[in-house]
Scaffold this active site. Structure first.
Site, PDB file in Angstrom:
ATOM      1  N   HIS A  46      25.625  66.410  82.662  1.00 50.38           N
ATOM      2  CA  HIS A  46      26.335  66.574  81.389  1.00 50.38           C
ATOM      3  C   HIS A  46      27.832  66.748  81.633  1.00 50.38           C
ATOM      4  O   HIS A  46      28.656  66.131  80.949  1.00 50.38           O
ATOM      5  CB  HIS A  46      25.760  67.770  80.623  1.00 50.38           C
ATOM      6  CG  HIS A  46      26.320  67.946  79.261  1.00 50.38           C
ATOM      7  ND1 HIS A  46      27.185  68.971  78.953  1.00 50.38           N
ATOM      8  CD2 HIS A  46      26.143  67.236  78.110  1.00 50.38           C
ATOM      9  CE1 HIS A  46      27.513  68.885  77.667  1.00 50.38           C
ATOM     10  NE2 HIS A  46      26.894  67.841  77.134  1.00 50.38           N
ATOM     11  N   ASP A  88      25.431  64.693  74.960  1.00 49.89           N
ATOM     12  CA  ASP A  88      24.696  65.873  74.504  1.00 49.89           C
ATOM     13  C   ASP A  88      23.211  65.568  74.315  1.00 49.89           C
ATOM     14  O   ASP A  88      22.349  66.361  74.692  1.00 49.89           O
ATOM     15  CB  ASP A  88      25.291  66.406  73.201  1.00 49.89           C
ATOM     16  CG  ASP A  88      26.659  67.048  73.376  1.00 49.89           C
ATOM     17  OD1 ASP A  88      27.136  67.155  74.526  1.00 49.89           O
ATOM     18  OD2 ASP A  88      27.259  67.436  72.356  1.00 49.89           O
TER      19      ASP A  88
END
EC number: 3.1.1.4
Length: 121
Positions: A46, A88
């Site tokens: 991420h 996300d």
């Protein structure tokens, strides 16, 4: 943005985001060293994804998404915001798929345990 990321984690992974803060070497602000387990690797990936975002700030950019047939679909006309949404969404799915790897011993891991060289994104 980070508020939406928290929402996606709850929607997709079914876990509170509090479990992802201060976990391992990468979950939380910043990150160094080697990811400690699959959950920490989700945060590493991420972070790398956010690092590739251009033309907006991924921590503050507000994006749009819809839920279609139980799946979350990132939308909108802004390519940057759509990229943030994808970062996300993929991370939340990673948390869901690796729930069983979460280990309390990595929660609030002292920074001294994350001193190795980081691998490239």
């Amino acid at each position: 943005n980070l508020v939406q990321f928290k929402t996606l984690i709850m929607k997709i992974a079914g876990r509170s985001v509090v479990y992802k803060y201060f976990y391992g070497c990468y979950c939380g602000w910043g990150g160094i060293g080697q990811p400690r387990d699959a959950t920490d690797r989700c945060c590493f990936v991420h972070d790398c994804c956010y690092g590739k975002v251009t033309n907006c700030n991924p921590k503050t950019a507000t994006y749009s998404y819809t839920e279609e047939n139980g799946a979350l679909v990132c939308g909108g006309d802004d390519p940057c915001k759509k990229q943030v949404c994808e970062c996300d969404r993929v991370a939340a799915m990673c948390f869901r798929d690796n729930k069983d790897t979460y280990d309390n011993k990595y929660w609030f891991l002292p920074p001294k345990n994350c001193q190795e060289d980081s691998e490239p994104c």
